[in-house]
Design an enzyme around this catalytic site. Structure first.
Site, PDB file in Angstrom:
ATOM      1  N   GLU A 112       0.867  -1.189   0.000  1.00 50.76           N
ATOM      2  CA  GLU A 112       0.000   0.000   0.000  1.00 50.76           C
ATOM      3  C   GLU A 112       0.896   1.229   0.000  1.00 50.76           C
ATOM      4  OE1 GLU A 112      -3.574  -0.078   2.504  1.00 50.76           O
ATOM      5  OE2 GLU A 112      -3.086  -2.132   3.013  1.00 50.76           O
ATOM      6  N   HIS A 227      -8.551   9.421   4.442  1.00 46.40           N
ATOM      7  CA  HIS A 227      -8.199   8.401   3.441  1.00 46.40           C
ATOM      8  C   HIS A 227      -8.370   9.033   2.061  1.00 46.40           C
ATOM      9  CE1 HIS A 227      -8.091   4.727   1.135  1.00 46.40           C
ATOM     10  NE2 HIS A 227      -7.734   4.056   2.216  1.00 46.40           N
ATOM     11  N   ARG A 268      -0.799   8.761   2.974  1.00 43.80           N
ATOM     12  CA  ARG A 268      -2.201   9.180   2.846  1.00 43.80           C
ATOM     13  C   ARG A 268      -2.403  10.687   2.953  1.00 43.80           C
ATOM     14  NH1 ARG A 268      -5.104   4.280   6.209  1.00 43.80           N
ATOM     15  NH2 ARG A 268      -4.692   2.791   4.565  1.00 43.80           N
ATOM     16  N   HIS A 329     -10.996   8.966   8.022  1.00 41.95           N
ATOM     17  CA  HIS A 329     -10.844   7.511   8.074  1.00 41.95           C
ATOM     18  C   HIS A 329     -10.349   7.008   9.425  1.00 41.95           C
ATOM     19  CE1 HIS A 329     -10.033   3.480   6.662  1.00 41.95           C
ATOM     20  NE2 HIS A 329      -8.742   3.588   6.899  1.00 41.95           N
ATOM     21  N   ARG A 364      -0.891   7.711  10.114  1.00 38.37           N
ATOM     22  CA  ARG A 364      -0.660   6.261  10.203  1.00 38.37           C
ATOM     23  C   ARG A 364      -0.258   5.667   8.857  1.00 38.37           C
ATOM     24  NH1 ARG A 364      -3.959   2.038   9.141  1.00 38.37           N
ATOM     25  NH2 ARG A 364      -5.907   3.228   9.210  1.00 38.37           N
TER      26      ARG A 364
HETATM   27  C1  SIN Z   1      -7.375   0.484   3.127  1.00 40.88           C
HETATM   28  O1  SIN Z   1      -7.579  -0.665   2.769  1.00 40.88           O
HETATM   29  O2  SIN Z   1      -7.057   1.379   2.336  1.00 40.88           O
HETATM   30  C2  SIN Z   1      -7.539   0.849   4.565  1.00 40.88           C
HETATM   31  C3  SIN Z   1      -6.678   0.035   5.417  1.00 40.88           C
HETATM   32  C4  SIN Z   1      -6.093   0.874   6.497  1.00 40.88           C
HETATM   33  O3  SIN Z   1      -6.720   1.835   6.931  1.00 40.88           O
HETATM   34  O4  SIN Z   1      -4.954   0.623   6.884  1.00 40.88           O
END
Ligand code: SIN
Length: 467
Positions: A112, A227, A268, A329, A364
């Site tokens: 990610e 998010h 993010r 988020h 985070r």
């Molecule tokens: C996501 O799948 O983008 C959210 C997972 C997270 O908040 O770490």
């Protein structure tokens, strides 16, 4: 009607459940949750859960977490989280949690934003549901754990900075006391205070408000994570996440002309800022996310939940980009907690999104939340089991019976519950609408105050690092 137990746990997400499951069988545990037990934000987590993939990855994982958090993280908690990840994952697998595996049966990892390498375990795009459902089923099977759904915490009861239980209600107007020497607050974040959030709307920061009322220390209440990619919708209600792992697997973001405008794997906060700036420049209410680079097989096998949800909304991700927009988020701040989840009040613990042990810093890193919740919930359970933070019984000495509501100063020397066996004045909890309006106001004001204070620190260049 007064009830007693050894531990009250508020919240049935992964932090609350894992704490309960790690407590000894001889302890009587009462879990309470505002809605149905499966309506927690843990349940909604899509992307996955991070894991240390051998010693070679320790430094990069540590650095990725710190960089995403703007180096405001508590290095001790980051280290502890990373070092504990293997035993947590082993335990989850033993409990029956399924993670994606390759044809040889080896664990598969995805990536990610802001991760320098793939280290995220996943179960399709419903990793949170997979983990939480297994833990919830096991908690329901244990005779020493009782789960009360549709039960709201109205307050904690305490004396001389020692927690003695909670005031709760199932029906408005009928509050009651659950007396316990340990209370664990694990009831999620604050998304319900925002118009656009991926959280369940009942996550309104009640535990935080109650902690503030009692002078329990709180930290970084203005550190709110946005998010970058939630599905754009005109409808009110919870925003549907388009997981960051979709971008980790190759999805692209486009402006109104179908041109890329950013690096899709930025942290993010930075990516959300880029998207907002692009929306402003384009005069649009969303940007476009294109999942087609992933290919049909990856979309159908890894992201069936997102694929099906978009279809229900009339969008076919196999053939067209979808509109996405940033939304609230996650909450990096919360009730200040130490390495064992202890708060500044004896007998009171805070875990998961409710607590703030500094592990996430200012922002985070993706897929650190489930791991952090599990690691520190287990540590809280150990601390409770080994007796370190137990309140002594009957040490009240007849101070005035003062309720929390309406007070704004630390409660040292003040009691809502002077002595075991005495009565708590429940009248002030009989009008929950007014009480919870007051709580929401309290949290919002404190968030604003901390934001102003951080802004003035920024101007003066004051060091905000954890000591
Ligand atoms: C996501 O799948 O983008 C959210 C997972 C997270 O908040 O770490």
């Amino acid at each position: 009607m007064k009830q007693t137990c050894d531990v009250v746990i508020v919240g049935t997400g992964v932090a609350g459940l894992y704490c309960a499951l790690n407590l000894p069988d001889y302890m009587k545990i009462r879990m309470i949750t505002k809605q149905k037990a499966d309506e927690s934000d843990s349940w909604l987590a899509q992307g996955g859960i991070c894991m240390l993939r051998g010693e070679d990855d320790y430094e990069p994982y540590f650095e990725d977490t710190m960089r995403a958090g703007h180096y405001e993280n508590n290095e001790k908690t980051v280290d502890l989280m990373i070092r504990s990840s293997n035993s947590i994952i082993r335990n989850l697998v033993q409990r029956g949690v399924r993670f994606s595996r390759d044809p040889d049966g080896e664990l598969e990892f995805t990536r990610e934003g802001a991760h320098s390498r793939p280290r995220i375990l996943f179960h399709e795009d419903v990793t949170g549901r997979e983990i939480t459902s297994v833990l919830l089923r096991q908690a329901r099977e244990k005779p020493n754990i009782m789960i009360d759904e549709y039960t709201t915490m109205a307050d904690i009861i305490c004396c001389d900075n020692v927690c003695r239980g909670v005031v709760a209600f199932r029906e408005a107007g009928n509050p009651y006391v659950i007396e316990a020497p340990h209370v664990v607050l694990a009831c999620g974040g604050v998304g319900g205070l925002f118009d656009n959030s991926t959280n369940f709307p009942h996550m309104t920061g009640d535990a935080l408000a109650i902690a503030l009322e009692h002078g329990v220390e709180a930290e970084h209440l203005d550190y709110i994570q946005i998010h970058p990619t939630t599905l754009y919708s005109e409808k009110p209600g919870r925003r549907f996440l388009i997981s960051e792992s979709v971008r980790g697997e190759g999805a692209l973001l486009y402006d109104k002309n179908g041109e890329r405008f950013t690096d899709e794997l930025k942290p993010r906060d930075l990516l959300s800022a880029d998207i907002r700036a692009q929306m402003e420049a384009d005069g649009t209410r969303f940007v476009w996310e294109d999942l087609r680079p992933l290919g049909e097989q990856v979309i159908r096998e890894h992201f069936p939940n997102i694929y099906n949800h978009c279809l229900e909304e009339g969008l076919d991700v196999l053939s067209e980009p979808i509109p996405v927009v940033p939304a609230q988020h996650y909450f990096m701040g919360g009730i200040r907690a130490d390495l064992s989840g202890r708060t500044s009040m004896q007998g009171l613990y805070a875990c998961g999104e409710t607590g703030c042990n500094g592990v996430h810093g200012r922002n985070r890193l993706a897929s650190n939340s489930l791991l952090e919740s599990l690691v520190f919930a287990q540590r809280a359970a150990d601390d409770i089991a080994f007796g370190g933070n137990r309140c002594c019984s009957g040490n009240g000495n007849g101070q005035n019976m003062t309720g929390a509501w309406g007070s704004t100063v630390p409660q040292a020397g003040r009691c809502s519950y002077p002595a075991e066996g005495s009565m708590v004045n429940l009248d002030k909890y009989r009008n929950p609408d007014a009480l919870f309006a007051h709580y929401r106001c309290l949290v919002r004001n404190e968030m604003k105050r901390m934001k102003r204070s951080h802004e003035s620190d920024d101007v003066s260049g004051k060091d905000k690092a954890w000591s």
